[in-house]
Structures are given as structure tokens and as C-alpha cells.
Design an enzyme around this catalytic site. Structure first.
Site, PDB file in Angstrom:
ATOM      1  N   SER A 134      27.675   2.374 -33.034  1.00 42.60           N
ATOM      2  CA  SER A 134      26.819   3.564 -33.029  1.00 42.60           C
ATOM      3  C   SER A 134      25.801   3.574 -34.156  1.00 42.60           C
ATOM      4  O   SER A 134      24.773   4.249 -34.062  1.00 42.60           O
ATOM      5  CB  SER A 134      27.679   4.822 -33.159  1.00 42.60           C
ATOM      6  OG  SER A 134      28.833   4.750 -32.379  1.00 42.60           O
ATOM      7  N   HIS A 147      23.163  -0.750 -31.117  1.00 43.90           N
ATOM      8  CA  HIS A 147      21.908  -0.138 -31.558  1.00 43.90           C
ATOM      9  C   HIS A 147      21.081  -1.174 -32.314  1.00 43.90           C
ATOM     10  O   HIS A 147      21.608  -2.180 -32.802  1.00 43.90           O
ATOM     11  CB  HIS A 147      22.175   1.100 -32.415  1.00 43.90           C
ATOM     12  CG  HIS A 147      22.459   2.322 -31.601  1.00 43.90           C
ATOM     13  ND1 HIS A 147      21.507   3.273 -31.315  1.00 43.90           N
ATOM     14  CD2 HIS A 147      23.592   2.730 -30.975  1.00 43.90           C
ATOM     15  CE1 HIS A 147      22.042   4.217 -30.562  1.00 43.90           C
ATOM     16  NE2 HIS A 147      23.306   3.911 -30.342  1.00 43.90           N
ATOM     17  N   HIS A 184      18.074  11.609 -27.579  1.00 43.26           N
ATOM     18  CA  HIS A 184      17.865  11.871 -29.005  1.00 43.26           C
ATOM     19  C   HIS A 184      16.393  11.768 -29.426  1.00 43.26           C
ATOM     20  O   HIS A 184      15.898  12.660 -30.128  1.00 43.26           O
ATOM     21  CB  HIS A 184      18.725  10.931 -29.850  1.00 43.26           C
ATOM     22  CG  HIS A 184      20.194  11.181 -29.720  1.00 43.26           C
ATOM     23  ND1 HIS A 184      20.807  12.324 -30.201  1.00 43.26           N
ATOM     24  CD2 HIS A 184      21.182  10.442 -29.147  1.00 43.26           C
ATOM     25  CE1 HIS A 184      22.101  12.265 -29.945  1.00 43.26           C
ATOM     26  NE2 HIS A 184      22.363  11.148 -29.301  1.00 43.26           N
ATOM     27  N   HIS A 240      28.167  -1.587 -26.614  1.00 41.09           N
ATOM     28  CA  HIS A 240      27.059  -0.648 -26.786  1.00 41.09           C
ATOM     29  C   HIS A 240      26.505  -0.878 -28.185  1.00 41.09           C
ATOM     30  O   HIS A 240      27.188  -0.630 -29.177  1.00 41.09           O
ATOM     31  CB  HIS A 240      27.579   0.787 -26.633  1.00 41.09           C
ATOM     32  CG  HIS A 240      26.569   1.864 -26.893  1.00 41.09           C
ATOM     33  ND1 HIS A 240      25.999   2.612 -25.890  1.00 41.09           N
ATOM     34  CD2 HIS A 240      26.033   2.334 -28.060  1.00 41.09           C
ATOM     35  CE1 HIS A 240      25.162   3.503 -26.421  1.00 41.09           C
ATOM     36  NE2 HIS A 240      25.171   3.356 -27.738  1.00 41.09           N
ATOM     37  N   TYR A 246      25.549   7.005 -38.505  1.00 47.43           N
ATOM     38  CA  TYR A 246      25.433   7.350 -37.084  1.00 47.43           C
ATOM     39  C   TYR A 246      23.957   7.474 -36.693  1.00 47.43           C
ATOM     40  O   TYR A 246      23.195   8.223 -37.311  1.00 47.43           O
ATOM     41  CB  TYR A 246      26.165   8.678 -36.872  1.00 47.43           C
ATOM     42  CG  TYR A 246      26.523   9.026 -35.461  1.00 47.43           C
ATOM     43  CD1 TYR A 246      27.067   8.100 -34.590  1.00 47.43           C
ATOM     44  CD2 TYR A 246      26.382  10.338 -35.010  1.00 47.43           C
ATOM     45  CE1 TYR A 246      27.433   8.444 -33.303  1.00 47.43           C
ATOM     46  CE2 TYR A 246      26.746  10.712 -33.722  1.00 47.43           C
ATOM     47  CZ  TYR A 246      27.274   9.749 -32.872  1.00 47.43           C
ATOM     48  OH  TYR A 246      27.640  10.111 -31.601  1.00 47.43           O
ATOM     49  N   ARG A 276      20.711   9.383 -21.599  1.00 48.20           N
ATOM     50  CA  ARG A 276      21.726  10.020 -22.445  1.00 48.20           C
ATOM     51  C   ARG A 276      21.449   9.713 -23.914  1.00 48.20           C
ATOM     52  O   ARG A 276      21.012  10.577 -24.659  1.00 48.20           O
ATOM     53  CB  ARG A 276      23.128   9.602 -22.013  1.00 48.20           C
ATOM     54  CG  ARG A 276      24.220  10.563 -22.520  1.00 48.20           C
ATOM     55  CD  ARG A 276      24.578  10.335 -23.985  1.00 48.20           C
ATOM     56  NE  ARG A 276      25.036   8.977 -24.234  1.00 48.20           N
ATOM     57  CZ  ARG A 276      25.154   8.445 -25.436  1.00 48.20           C
ATOM     58  NH1 ARG A 276      24.846   9.149 -26.513  1.00 48.20           N
ATOM     59  NH2 ARG A 276      25.549   7.195 -25.581  1.00 48.20           N
ATOM     60  N   ASP A 277      21.672   8.483 -24.353  1.00 47.55           N
ATOM     61  CA  ASP A 277      21.320   8.149 -25.738  1.00 47.55           C
ATOM     62  C   ASP A 277      19.823   8.346 -25.945  1.00 47.55           C
ATOM     63  O   ASP A 277      19.365   8.724 -27.025  1.00 47.55           O
ATOM     64  CB  ASP A 277      21.717   6.705 -26.056  1.00 47.55           C
ATOM     65  CG  ASP A 277      22.253   6.550 -27.475  1.00 47.55           C
ATOM     66  OD1 ASP A 277      21.838   7.324 -28.353  1.00 47.55           O
ATOM     67  OD2 ASP A 277      23.088   5.667 -27.708  1.00 47.55           O
TER      68      ASP A 277
END
Length: 344
Positions: free
Chosen positions: A171, A202, A21, A200, A291, A17-18
Site C-alpha cells: 500500500s 504502488h 483518491h 497489488h 500509506y 477504486r484506488d
């Protein structure tokens, strides 16, 4: 949804999913099948699959997917013997009809994602997911943009609608461990004991693993990660590294570390046309608090208008742009072009 083993961490993989990108949402069905099978055999608890911007995110603004979400979800559901098939839904992008469609082909968990100050738009989706019998998660994005007190307020809203777990989501990869821990602890302390907390992170400031661990130590029991860190910007918390660290810390995951290493190196890294790493552009995301999925859009605009991607990202950060405002990337690039012309 009661977890089968509450004495271990719940490992949620987001490679499909992520991780959409970095490949511009172009995973083939065969690639999805092989990655999902490897993750399931490595015994992760859940596998999230959808367009990078959630179900029905396949649009001009966000980027068209190689397949629709129903196709992707059905493939993952077909190969999973252990992992819970999960989707992401952003109110205003995915609809209740879309949610019912992916549920029909095997999705059993959904994360309802909103900006960290807009939880009030998630009520209908959370209530519908609960009626469908799905594991229902509230996903508060861009958590660095809200104080711990504000996050608590928003988390309580999602909990009141029926969310069984609330995620504090970095995010932009902009938080440092101390700040992440503070936010997670505030939310954990404020909610009912039975409401779980997830994290979650990054990797834009290289804090992916550190922030995941900080969140766990503050009370989170669900943690997101992806193979080879596959995700927007500099990527997500790398799953294989996280599992290795948690194992050394004596934290139980039940994941097979070597199988995760093999899947990361053999299946995922070869798909990266732009390496998922901390470089000058992805580092700028975390530094500016932007983002993570804006990266490739900003790079495309920079190339089109002969601008520096970093200048675009820093200006987006100053304007406090959030997910859904991708069209503003072009506006910023044009302003930089205009200012350059005026200076000349």
C-alpha cells in the site's frame, strides 16, 4: 470462485477504486460508466468499484464521495458483460449490511482489507461473503510493515476463514522487488495450492510494474493495476504498461493493449487535477513507508499550516502510521509548527 481460464493471469483493474483518491472520490456516474465500459471491452477480468477507502468510506475522515457505493456499483454492473464487478471492504468502515446491499446490485467479488497484522478482524466479513456466493479475497495491506513469517501467519488466518485468494499488498509502494518476491513466495508456499495469491503494488519508488512482475514470478496469479496508474500516491501499477510488459514476457492476459492505452489517455488522464506521478511528495511516501492515500491529506495539512509535505510524511513514517489514522496527519503538522516556533 473457480477462474474460467486458470492458464492465464487474472487482471484486476482498480481505476475506479484506488483511482478514487486522486479525484477525491468524485467520479461522476457518467465517468464511471465510460471507464468501466472501456475496461470491459478491453477484456480485463475484474473491475473494482467503491469509495477509495472501501464501501461506506464516504466520511469526514476519508473524504465524501460524489455518490454512494450502491449507485457506483450498479452503474458498473449495468455495463459489464465480461468483467467481474468487485468491491473493497475494510472491517470497521464497511458493514455486513453494506456488503449485502452492493451484492444485491451486482457486486460478485469482494476484497476484505485489513492491516497486515490484523487479519483476525476479517472473519465475519469473509464468512458472510462466502455465504453470499461471492469470490472472496483477503487483502493484507502495508505488507512492508510485516516480515514474511508474520504475513504467512496472517494469510493462514484469512484462508481459514474462507478466503479463496490472499493479496500481498504494498500500500505504501515501499518494497523493492526482491523484498516483494520474498513475501509473496513465503505466502504462496504456506497456503493450500487451491488458494490463489494476488499482488497489488504502488509506484511511489517507480517499482509498480517491477513489483507486479516479481510477485507473479513468485507465484501470484492475480495482479492489480489501473489505467494510467490512477491511484493513491504516485499511483498503482499502470495497467497498460503492465500488459505490454507481460505480453513481451509471453505471459497470457487476453487484454486488448491498444484499447487500454486509449482508455488511459482519453478517459483517465484528463481527470487528474493533480498528476499521478512520481514527484517529491509521492516519492516521499515510498521512501518513508507511508500509506499512499495519505498524500492528499498531508498536502492539505501542509498548505494549512505552512509546512513541507515531505516533513509530514517522513514523521508519519517514523510513527508507523497506518490506514485509519488520517487524523494524525494534522497532529504531525501542528507538532512541526510548534517545533518551528520553539526554534525561532
Amino acid at each position: 470462485m473457480a477462474r474460467p481460464n486458470p492458464d492465464k493471469l487474472y487482471i484486476q483493474d482498480v481505476t475506479l477504486r484506488d483511482g478514487m483518491h486522486p479525484v477525491r472520490h468524485r467520479y461522476s456516474l457518467d465517468q464511471v460508466r465510460s471507464i468501466a465500459k472501456a475496461l470491459d471491452e478491453a477484456y480485463v477480468d475484474a473491475i473494482e468499484i467503491s469509495h477509495g477507502d472501501g464501501i461506506s468510506g464516504s466520511t469526514f475522515n476519508y473524504g465524501f464521495g460524489a455518490h454512494d457505493d450502491v449507485e457506483w456499483v450498479a452503474v458498473v454492473a449495468d455495463v459489464c458483460k465480461h468483467a467481474v464487478v468487485t468491491v473493497l471492504l475494510l472491517p470497521g468502515i464497511g458493514t455486513l449490511h453494506d456488503l449485502r446491499q452492493v451484492h444485491d446490485v451486482g457486486a460478485r467479488s469482494v476484497r476484505i482489507a485489513t492491516h497486515c497484522t490484523e487479519a483476525d478482524v476479517s472473519r465475519q466479513q469473509i464468512e458472510t461473503a462466502r455465504k453470499l456466493g461471492m469470490d472472496t479475497v483477503g487483502f493484507l495491506m502495508m505488507a512492508h510493515m510485516a516480515s514474511p513469517e508474520k504475513l504467512v501467519e496472517q494469510a493462514r488466518l484469512m484462508e481459514s476463514y474462507g478466503a479463496e485468494c490472499i493479496y500481498v499488498t504494498d500500500s505504501a509502494g515501499a518494497l523493492l522487488p526482491k523484498d516483494y518476491m520474498e513475501r509473496v513466495k513465503a505466502v504462496r508456499d504456506a497456503l493450500r495450492p487451491e488458494t490463489e495469491i494476488g499482488v497489488h503494488a504502488h509506484h511511489n519508488l517507480t517499482m509498480g510494474v517491477a513489483n507486479a512482475v516479481a510477485g507473479i514470478e513468485a507465484g501470484a496469479v492475480r495482479v492489480d493495476a489501473s489505467l494510467a496508474g490512477m491511484g493513491a500516491g504516485a499511483g498503482n501499477t499502470p495497467l497498460e504498461a503492465l500488459v505490454a510488459v507481460l505480453d513481451k514476457m509471453g505471459m497470457k492476459t487476453d487484454c486488448n493493449l491498444f484499447k487500454l492505452m486509449d482508455a488511459a489517455d482519453d478517459l483517465v488522464r484528463p481527470l487528474q487535477d493533480r498528476p499521478v506521478r512520481v514527484d517529491r511528495e509521492s516519492l516521499s511516501l515510498g521512501y518513508a513507508g507511508v500509506y499512499s492515500s495519505f498524500l492528499r491529506h498531508a498536502e492539505a495539512a501542509a498548505k494549512l499550516y505552512n509546512a513541507d509535505t515531505r516533513d509530514i510524511l517522513i514523521e508519519l513514517g517514523k510513527r508507523h502510521m497506518v490506514g485509519g489514522q488520517e487524523d494524525m496527519i494534522i497532529d504531525v503538522a501542528l507538532n512541526i509548527l510548534k517545533q518551528r516556533g520553539a526554534a525561532a
